[in-house]
Write an enzyme that holds these catalytic residues in place. Structure first.
Site, PDB file in Angstrom:
ATOM      1  N   CYS A   1       0.873  -1.177   0.000  1.00  0.00           N
ATOM      2  CA  CYS A   1       0.000   0.000   0.000  1.00  0.00           C
ATOM      3  C   CYS A   1       0.910   1.227   0.000  1.00  0.00           C
ATOM      4  O   CYS A   1       1.542   1.546   1.010  1.00  0.00           O
ATOM      5  CB  CYS A   1      -0.922   0.012   1.216  1.00  0.00           C
ATOM      6  SG  CYS A   1      -1.988   1.469   1.262  1.00  0.00           S
TER       7      CYS A   1
ATOM      8  N   HIS B   1      -2.204  -5.317 -10.025  1.00  0.00           N
ATOM      9  CA  HIS B   1      -2.819  -4.148 -10.663  1.00  0.00           C
ATOM     10  C   HIS B   1      -3.064  -4.399 -12.144  1.00  0.00           C
ATOM     11  O   HIS B   1      -2.227  -5.003 -12.822  1.00  0.00           O
ATOM     12  CB  HIS B   1      -1.901  -2.929 -10.550  1.00  0.00           C
ATOM     13  CG  HIS B   1      -1.814  -2.378  -9.166  1.00  0.00           C
ATOM     14  ND1 HIS B   1      -2.705  -1.440  -8.678  1.00  0.00           N
ATOM     15  CD2 HIS B   1      -0.959  -2.647  -8.154  1.00  0.00           C
ATOM     16  CE1 HIS B   1      -2.393  -1.145  -7.426  1.00  0.00           C
ATOM     17  NE2 HIS B   1      -1.332  -1.871  -7.082  1.00  0.00           N
TER      18      HIS B   1
ATOM     19  N   GLU C   1     -10.028   0.102  -5.994  1.00  0.00           N
ATOM     20  CA  GLU C   1      -9.120  -0.755  -5.231  1.00  0.00           C
ATOM     21  C   GLU C   1      -9.768  -2.080  -4.845  1.00  0.00           C
ATOM     22  O   GLU C   1     -10.924  -2.117  -4.392  1.00  0.00           O
ATOM     23  CB  GLU C   1      -8.684  -0.040  -3.949  1.00  0.00           C
ATOM     24  CG  GLU C   1      -7.658   1.031  -4.175  1.00  0.00           C
ATOM     25  CD  GLU C   1      -6.988   1.436  -2.866  1.00  0.00           C
ATOM     26  OE1 GLU C   1      -6.859   0.593  -1.954  1.00  0.00           O
ATOM     27  OE2 GLU C   1      -6.615   2.612  -2.768  1.00  0.00           O
TER      28      GLU C   1
ATOM     29  N   CYS D   1      -4.527   5.970  -4.901  1.00  0.00           N
ATOM     30  CA  CYS D   1      -3.917   4.657  -4.669  1.00  0.00           C
ATOM     31  C   CYS D   1      -2.448   4.765  -5.097  1.00  0.00           C
ATOM     32  O   CYS D   1      -2.153   4.931  -6.285  1.00  0.00           O
ATOM     33  CB  CYS D   1      -4.637   3.573  -5.466  1.00  0.00           C
ATOM     34  SG  CYS D   1      -3.892   1.929  -5.276  1.00  0.00           S
TER      35      CYS D   1
ATOM     36  N   GLY E   1      -1.192   1.880  -7.108  1.00  0.00           N
ATOM     37  CA  GLY E   1      -1.880   1.977  -8.400  1.00  0.00           C
ATOM     38  C   GLY E   1      -1.233   3.011  -9.302  1.00  0.00           C
ATOM     39  O   GLY E   1      -1.143   2.828 -10.521  1.00  0.00           O
TER      40      GLY E   1
HETATM   41  N1  LIG Z   1      -6.447  -2.322  -2.092  1.00  0.00           N
HETATM   42  C1  LIG Z   1      -5.048  -2.661  -2.270  1.00  0.00           C
HETATM   43  C2  LIG Z   1      -4.206  -2.276  -1.080  1.00  0.00           C
HETATM   44  C3  LIG Z   1      -4.145  -0.797  -0.812  1.00  0.00           C
HETATM   45  C4  LIG Z   1      -3.463   0.040  -1.882  1.00  0.00           C
HETATM   46  C5  LIG Z   1      -3.277   1.455  -1.448  1.00  0.00           C
HETATM   47  N2  LIG Z   1      -4.375   2.233  -1.137  1.00  0.00           N
HETATM   48  C6  LIG Z   1      -2.119   2.189  -2.056  1.00  0.00           C
HETATM   49  O1  LIG Z   1      -1.999   3.393  -1.809  1.00  0.00           O
HETATM   50  O2  LIG Z   1      -1.274   1.571  -2.706  1.00  0.00           O
HETATM   51  C7  LIG Z   1      -4.895  -4.156  -2.526  1.00  0.00           C
HETATM   52  O3  LIG Z   1      -5.748  -4.950  -2.110  1.00  0.00           O
HETATM   53  O4  LIG Z   1      -3.884  -4.550  -3.130  1.00  0.00           O
END
Ligand SMILES: N[C@@H](CCC[C@H](N)C(=O)O)C(=O)O
Length: 271
Positions: A75, A154, A200, A209, A212
């Protein structure tokens, strides 16, 4: 028993940070989901736990949990927040975070922004992971996304508008992603400027994200659409992403903000 927590955010992607360095806390997926609930809990996009590091050179072991209770390997925004928190607690301006995705060196910049070395992107289909052996640069899905792992899965769609955002949940659960995936929608304004929205995994659409943004720039560079040094504008603010040609590491720079601190009775939440 009351447990203290930090509420932080990176560009509006918000976190409850619980410190398990003194002792493990009675956290379960059910309790994490309850704490993350926007009306019945504290509310957050991710719950983050800190434990003593067990890898040489690391300062703290960090784990990330989505509001559905699932765990994520990475994250980006929370990593900046934890680096900022460690700096405020210890004065260490360059803590190394131990995560399930590896060791992440961090650095506090002179302007107060925080840089995290998010490591090397992984582009093999097995590493994303994908269900079958396909070219990660062109997944066999309508819209022709590209896939990459930044420690978490991703897929990035290159779009001219964000109408596809409504398909994020269905795409997250597409059978091509055995561990589900975070789904990004990137509009390239120039090779140095990307506008990005992310659905997400386990959380839905968030204001930003970090992983992301790293994934989207990596995929855009692989497609010949972006420069290796690119500003990513998300709903909650901007990140600078640099994918180094020398080290193959992805560096992410952005803000880390404390909203408030508080205490919570974990036993009051279902386990
Ligand atoms: N939802 C993501 C984990 C969180 C990602 C985050 N908010 C970021 O800033 O990178 C997952 O399940 O991989």
């Amino acid at each position: 028993m009351l447990t203290s927590f930090h509420k932080m955010h990176g560009l509006g992607n918000d976190f409850v940070i619980l410190d398990e360095r003194p002792a493990h806390l009675p956290l379960t997926p059910t309790r994490i989901a309850a704490l993350a609930h926007r009306r019945r809990g504290i509310g957050c996009d991710q719950l983050v736990t800190l434990r003593p590091a067990c890898a040489p050179g690391a300062d703290v072991f960090v784990r990330f949990f989505n509001p559905d209770g699932s765990e994520a390997g990475a994250c980006g925004n929370a990593s900046r927040c934890v680096a900022d928190l460690v700096w405020r607690q210890t004065g260490n301006a360059a803590p190394v975070l131990q995560t399930r995705a590896g060791l992440l060196p961090t650095r506090r910049e002179a302007d107060g922004l925080v840089t995290v070395d998010m490591g090397e992107p992984r582009t093999n289909w097995q590493d994303v992971p994908l269900a079958t052996a396909v070219d990660t640069l062109h997944l066999p899905l309508p819209g022709d996304p590209a896939a990459v792992s930044m420690g978490n899965p991703h897929a990035t769609f290159f779009v001219s508008d964000f109408a596809m955002l409504a398909q994020g949940n269905a795409l997250e659960h597409d059978p091509i992603f055995p561990d589900r995936a975070n789904i990004g929608f990137a509009r390239m304004d120039t090779p140095e400027h990307m506008r990005l929205k992310v659905h997400e995994r386990g959380a839905g659409v968030t204001e930003a994200c970090g992983s992301g943004a790293c994934a989207a720039v990596v995929n855009a560079v692989r497609r010949g659409l972006a420069a290796r040094n690119c500003v990513v504008e998300l709903d909650g603010g901007v990140l600078r992403i640099v994918w180094s040609a020398q080290t193959n590491h992805v560096l992410m720079t952005g803000s880390a903000t404390t909203a408030f601190e508080g205490t919570v009775d974990l036993a009051a939440y279902p386990s």
